[in-house]
Write an enzyme that holds these catalytic residues in place. Structure first.
Site, PDB file in Angstrom:
ATOM      1  N   ARG A   7      15.988  -4.476  11.154  1.00 53.93           N
ATOM      2  CA  ARG A   7      15.149  -4.194  12.330  1.00 53.93           C
ATOM      3  C   ARG A   7      15.009  -5.460  13.152  1.00 53.93           C
ATOM      4  O   ARG A   7      14.171  -6.295  12.888  1.00 53.93           O
ATOM      5  CB  ARG A   7      13.774  -3.679  11.873  1.00 53.93           C
ATOM      6  N   ARG A  44       1.447  -9.482  13.963  1.00 62.81           N
ATOM      7  CA  ARG A  44       0.990  -8.240  13.331  1.00 62.81           C
ATOM      8  C   ARG A  44       0.056  -8.557  12.160  1.00 62.81           C
ATOM      9  O   ARG A  44      -0.986  -7.946  11.989  1.00 62.81           O
ATOM     10  CB  ARG A  44       2.195  -7.422  12.844  1.00 62.81           C
ATOM     11  N   ARG A  91      -9.116   0.680   9.834  1.00 69.04           N
ATOM     12  CA  ARG A  91      -8.724  -0.722   9.977  1.00 69.04           C
ATOM     13  C   ARG A  91      -9.792  -1.521  10.700  1.00 69.04           C
ATOM     14  O   ARG A  91      -9.678  -2.742  10.787  1.00 69.04           O
ATOM     15  CB  ARG A  91      -7.415  -0.807  10.753  1.00 69.04           C
ATOM     16  N   ARG A 113      11.701  -7.688   4.432  1.00 68.98           N
ATOM     17  CA  ARG A 113      11.878  -6.265   4.720  1.00 68.98           C
ATOM     18  C   ARG A 113      12.645  -6.071   6.030  1.00 68.98           C
ATOM     19  O   ARG A 113      13.523  -5.226   6.128  1.00 68.98           O
ATOM     20  CB  ARG A 113      10.484  -5.635   4.857  1.00 68.98           C
ATOM     21  N   LYS A 135       0.829  -1.219   0.000  1.00 71.40           N
ATOM     22  CA  LYS A 135       0.000   0.000   0.000  1.00 71.40           C
ATOM     23  C   LYS A 135       0.862   1.268   0.000  1.00 71.40           C
ATOM     24  O   LYS A 135       0.593   2.195  -0.741  1.00 71.40           O
ATOM     25  CB  LYS A 135      -0.915   0.052   1.229  1.00 71.40           C
TER      26      LYS A 135
HETATM   27  P1  AMP Z   1       1.414   0.566   9.702  1.00 73.29           P
HETATM   28  O1  AMP Z   1       2.669   1.301   9.361  1.00 73.29           O
HETATM   29  O2  AMP Z   1       0.234   1.022   8.939  1.00 73.29           O
HETATM   30  O3  AMP Z   1       1.590  -0.926   9.673  1.00 73.29           O
HETATM   31  O4  AMP Z   1       1.080   0.920  11.224  1.00 73.29           O
HETATM   32  C1  AMP Z   1       2.004   0.695  12.263  1.00 73.29           C
HETATM   33  C2  AMP Z   1       1.258   0.498  13.580  1.00 73.29           C
HETATM   34  O5  AMP Z   1       0.486   1.661  13.896  1.00 73.29           O
HETATM   35  C3  AMP Z   1       0.241  -0.625  13.566  1.00 73.29           C
HETATM   36  O6  AMP Z   1       0.860  -1.857  13.859  1.00 73.29           O
HETATM   37  C4  AMP Z   1      -0.739  -0.200  14.635  1.00 73.29           C
HETATM   38  O7  AMP Z   1      -0.224  -0.475  15.937  1.00 73.29           O
HETATM   39  C5  AMP Z   1      -0.767   1.301  14.478  1.00 73.29           C
HETATM   40  N1  AMP Z   1      -1.847   1.745  13.556  1.00 73.29           N
HETATM   41  C6  AMP Z   1      -1.714   2.310  12.320  1.00 73.29           C
HETATM   42  N2  AMP Z   1      -2.907   2.594  11.793  1.00 73.29           N
HETATM   43  C7  AMP Z   1      -3.834   2.209  12.689  1.00 73.29           C
HETATM   44  C8  AMP Z   1      -5.256   2.219  12.728  1.00 73.29           C
HETATM   45  N3  AMP Z   1      -5.983   2.702  11.705  1.00 73.29           N
HETATM   46  N4  AMP Z   1      -5.872   1.733  13.824  1.00 73.29           N
HETATM   47  C9  AMP Z   1      -5.171   1.243  14.860  1.00 73.29           C
HETATM   48  N5  AMP Z   1      -3.837   1.185  14.898  1.00 73.29           N
HETATM   49  C10 AMP Z   1      -3.153   1.662  13.834  1.00 73.29           C
END
Ligand code: AMP
Length: 190
Positions: free
Chosen positions: A133, A144, A88, A127, A13
């Site tokens: 990391r 995750r 989400r 990645r 994405k």
């Molecule tokens: P991402 O980079 O989109 O994978 O987001 C990293 C982390 O941020 C996720 O693992 C969640 O802990 C938190 N996060 C991001 N977007 C959301 C969302 N819409 N709702 C809840 N937690 C979020």
């Protein structure tokens, strides 16, 4: 154009969003990026979100909704936006609907990047290795993905609105982008 990208972590994405932002000049709101910046700054939001993020869990809806609503209600987003990583949950989608209704706007298109969980896992492991990391262990990555697969209720919510389009994400960046472009062109011509 008010666009939403859905998909599991690793579905590409963010990569596609970068290209879309360049092509369509849309303000880009990626909740993961916003939260990571907040953690770095040690702001109130960052302190509240950090533990959830470290555990690979979603932060509570009220926390993230407040962040996104503020941006969508700003002049920056007046002519459209690209949302990546939000909503989400069904609760987040409903909160977004209420906000857009107040502004007398709606969601133009929702692109669902479809990638099987095993492939998402392989991509995230790759990645993590590349970026060194070490906190991204296979267990954390698996957790995750399991907690962040797009809930069927969310997909159904947008399908019912007639704005959902599925994108096969198990292809090269170029192939996926070509499909995204063609979907957007079709939508724009409607
Ligand atoms: P991402 O980079 O989109 O994978 O987001 C990293 C982390 O941020 C996720 O693992 C969640 O802990 C938190 N996060 C991001 N977007 C959301 C969302 N819409 N709702 C809840 N937690 C979020």
């Amino acid at each position: 154009m008010r666009l939403i990208l859905l998909g599991p972590p690793g579905a590409g994405k963010g990569t596609q969003a970068e290209r879309l932002v360049d092509d369509f000049d849309l303000p880009y709101f990626a909740t993961g990026d916003i939260l990571r910046a907040a953690v770095k700054e040690e702001s109130e939001l960052g302190r509240a979100a950090k533990d959830y993020m470290d555990r690979g869990e979603l932060v509570p809806d009220d926390l993230i909704c407040a962040v996104i609503m503020e941006r969508i209600d700003s002049s920056e987003a007046e002519d459209g936006f690209l949302l990546d990583g939000f909503p989400r949950t069904l609760g987040q989608a409903e909160a977004l609907d209420r906000m857009l209704e107040e502004l007398e706007r709606d969601v133009s298109l929702v692109l669902e990047f479809q990638l099987p969980a095993e492939l998402a896992e392989q991509r995230l492991l790759g990645r993590a290795r590349q970026s060194g990391r070490k906190d991204d262990t296979p267990e954390v990555i698996r957790h995750r993905i399991q907690t962040q697969l797009v809930p069927e209720a969310l997909v159904e919510h947008y399908r019912a609105k007639g704005v959902l389009v599925g994108i096969h994400a198990d292809r090269t960046v170029e192939e996926v982008f070509a499909e995204v472009q063609s979907v957007l062109e079709t939508a724009a011509a409607r």
